[in-house]
Scaffold this motif. Structure first.
Motif, PDB file in Angstrom:
ATOM      1  N   VAL A 168      43.272  35.692  40.052  1.00 23.69           N
ATOM      2  CA  VAL A 168      43.878  36.953  40.491  1.00 23.69           C
ATOM      3  C   VAL A 168      42.781  37.994  40.734  1.00 23.69           C
ATOM      4  O   VAL A 168      41.984  38.304  39.841  1.00 23.69           O
ATOM      5  CB  VAL A 168      44.918  37.456  39.457  1.00 23.69           C
ATOM      6  N   ASP A 169      42.736  38.507  41.969  1.00 24.73           N
ATOM      7  CA  ASP A 169      41.781  39.550  42.409  1.00 24.73           C
ATOM      8  C   ASP A 169      40.314  39.124  42.392  1.00 24.73           C
ATOM      9  O   ASP A 169      39.430  39.943  42.656  1.00 24.73           O
ATOM     10  CB  ASP A 169      41.956  40.846  41.594  1.00 24.73           C
ATOM     11  N   ASP A 205      33.983  33.406  50.686  1.00 26.23           N
ATOM     12  CA  ASP A 205      34.850  34.018  49.671  1.00 26.23           C
ATOM     13  C   ASP A 205      35.643  35.195  50.237  1.00 26.23           C
ATOM     14  O   ASP A 205      36.826  35.364  49.925  1.00 26.23           O
ATOM     15  CB  ASP A 205      34.016  34.514  48.484  1.00 26.23           C
ATOM     16  N   ALA A 206      34.997  35.992  51.071  1.00 27.09           N
ATOM     17  CA  ALA A 206      35.633  37.201  51.614  1.00 27.09           C
ATOM     18  C   ALA A 206      36.811  36.879  52.524  1.00 27.09           C
ATOM     19  O   ALA A 206      37.690  37.728  52.737  1.00 27.09           O
ATOM     20  CB  ALA A 206      34.595  38.027  52.383  1.00 27.09           C
ATOM     21  N   ASP A 207      36.854  35.640  53.053  1.00 28.87           N
ATOM     22  CA  ASP A 207      37.922  35.262  53.994  1.00 28.87           C
ATOM     23  C   ASP A 207      39.068  34.496  53.338  1.00 28.87           C
ATOM     24  O   ASP A 207      40.098  34.249  53.977  1.00 28.87           O
ATOM     25  CB  ASP A 207      37.344  34.394  55.128  1.00 28.87           C
ATOM     26  N   GLU A 257      30.747  27.516  45.815  1.00 26.45           N
ATOM     27  CA  GLU A 257      32.016  27.098  46.407  1.00 26.45           C
ATOM     28  C   GLU A 257      33.204  27.297  45.467  1.00 26.45           C
ATOM     29  O   GLU A 257      34.337  27.007  45.842  1.00 26.45           O
ATOM     30  CB  GLU A 257      31.929  25.625  46.826  1.00 26.45           C
ATOM     31  N   ASN A 258      32.961  27.779  44.257  1.00 20.98           N
ATOM     32  CA  ASN A 258      34.050  27.825  43.286  1.00 20.98           C
ATOM     33  C   ASN A 258      33.792  28.911  42.242  1.00 20.98           C
ATOM     34  O   ASN A 258      32.856  28.795  41.454  1.00 20.98           O
ATOM     35  CB  ASN A 258      34.175  26.446  42.599  1.00 20.98           C
ATOM     36  N   ILE A 267      44.919  32.674  53.035  1.00 21.69           N
ATOM     37  CA  ILE A 267      46.117  32.455  52.211  1.00 21.69           C
ATOM     38  C   ILE A 267      47.245  33.379  52.656  1.00 21.69           C
ATOM     39  O   ILE A 267      48.395  32.951  52.805  1.00 21.69           O
ATOM     40  CB  ILE A 267      45.790  32.653  50.709  1.00 21.69           C
ATOM     41  N   HIS A 268      46.921  34.647  52.895  1.00 27.35           N
ATOM     42  CA  HIS A 268      47.923  35.634  53.289  1.00 27.35           C
ATOM     43  C   HIS A 268      48.604  35.270  54.618  1.00 27.35           C
ATOM     44  O   HIS A 268      49.792  35.510  54.803  1.00 27.35           O
ATOM     45  CB  HIS A 268      47.268  37.018  53.409  1.00 27.35           C
TER      46      HIS A 268
END
Length: 356
Positions: free
Chosen positions: A153-154, A235-237, A16-17, A242-243
């Motif tokens: 980041v990324d 994770d992929a979503d 989860e993190n 956020i976007h």
């Protein structure tokens, strides 16, 4: 020091993190042999080979039942006794002011005291943590090491290119993360209901119980401007959620919250936040690029949260891209102040100072 020292980093994985993965991957790349805490006492040979243990959230106890809580407490006391007996180096990261779990608060505080007294180093992620520790343990300053929380980041994929045409749209607010009572989700729903025409709120994350899920669904019933995504967000979503927002809104409890990975996550993906002035916010010194606030009671929290939402609505209506610009400046700031490579390097430097 050996070229491949054996250490325990606990937990060494957390689905989860990605905070854990960032640090463990960095340590392994440097040559550390990272092991699980569950295997610490698996054999005499393994026990002797471990040189250092780094514990995260170790003070949290399983409070699903009284029996589970006491079992969890005594198991952790055994680990600490074994660390002391084996003369292992002990590092503890202070993540919160106090445990978020109300039922186990007293035992958790007792465990924290034992960890603090035994630790060779205490890692903090925000300046205010040092003040809190020193107010409780005045002679602790030599153990405290300030290492910022790493950026994301990324980590969850690249940034999605922005659509800057936001004219005439509702302000899109996002709460993201595990859904737990101390995160004041009820307060958030109450505030969103006050702005049915100006705000759309998405609450995305997995509730900690079915009863809590049901409570939140009832609270949000009939509010067409609230979207509940009460599930584990893959994770992929994460970057997509956020976007699709203009702003993250995270009304954490100032009583227990100190640092927030979700705040860093939002900044890492180009979104600023509405959030109480917890340690993470305070350290960044972002000024007007963050909508922060303080409160001293639940009633004050509601008023302060509502005021920040009103400010954000006004800004969004007058200049639709202004919130996105703030978010992008925050991304630049965390890349400098919370650079994940710098964070890993600092952790390695700490380990080397303890092991040499």
């Amino acid at each position: 020091m050996n070229s491949h020292p054996k250490i325990i980093f606990n937990p060494c994985e957390n689905k989860e993190n990605q905070y854990i993965a960032i640090l463990v991957n960095g340590l392994e790349k440097h040559g550390y042999d990272v092991n699980r805490l569950d295997d610490f006492l698996s054999s005499s040979k393994h026990f002797q080979s471990v040189k250092l243990l780094h514990l995260n959230w170790f003070e949290n106890l399983d409070d699903s039942s009284a029996a589970s809580m006491w079992k969890s407490y005594f198991r952790k006391l055994v680990v600490l006794a074994a660390v002391k007996f084996g003369k292992k180096k002990l590092v503890w990261t202070m993540h919160n002011r106090l445990s978020h779990e109300k039922k186990s608060g007293k035992l958790s505080r007792a465990l924290t005291q034992k960890i603090v007294s035994q630790a060779d180093a205490i890692v903090i992620h925000s300046t205010v943590s040092k003040e809190i520790l020193q107010s409780q343990y005045p002679n602790l300053h030599t153990k405290i090491v300030h290492i910022p929380h790493p950026d994301f980041v990324d980590v969850y994929g690249p940034m999605i290119s922005e659509n800057t045409d936001k004219k005439g749209t509702k302000l899109k607010l996002l709460f993201l993360g595990a859904i737990k009572p101390y995160k004041n989700i009820e307060l958030l729903i109450e505030v969103a209901k006050k702005f049915p025409e100006a705000v759309h709120l998405t609450i995305a994350g997995n509730p900690n119980s079915e009863a809590y899920r049901s409570d939140l669904q009832k609270l949000a019933e009939g509010a067409s401007n609230i979207s509940l995504q009460l599930k584990f967000i893959q994770d992929a979503d994460l970057s997509k959620f956020i976007h699709e927002s203009d702003l993250l809104i995270l009304p954490y409890s100032m009583e227990s919250s100190l640092n927030s990975g979700t705040v860093i996550l939002g900044f890492s993906y180009g979104r600023t936040v509405i959030c109480p002035k917890i340690g993470t916010i305070d350290d960044l010194g972002a000024g007007e690029d963050v909508f922060d606030y303080r409160y001293s009671s639940q009633a004050e929290h509601l008023q302060a949260l509502e005021k920040q939402v009103q400010i954000a609505i006004k800004l969004h209506q007058s200049n639709p891209t202004s919130l996105i610009e703030k978010g992008h400046r925050m991304r630049d700031l965390v890349q400098k102040k919370n650079n994940k490579q710098d964070v890993t390097d600092s952790l390695i430097k700490l380990y080397e100072s303890l092991l040499n």
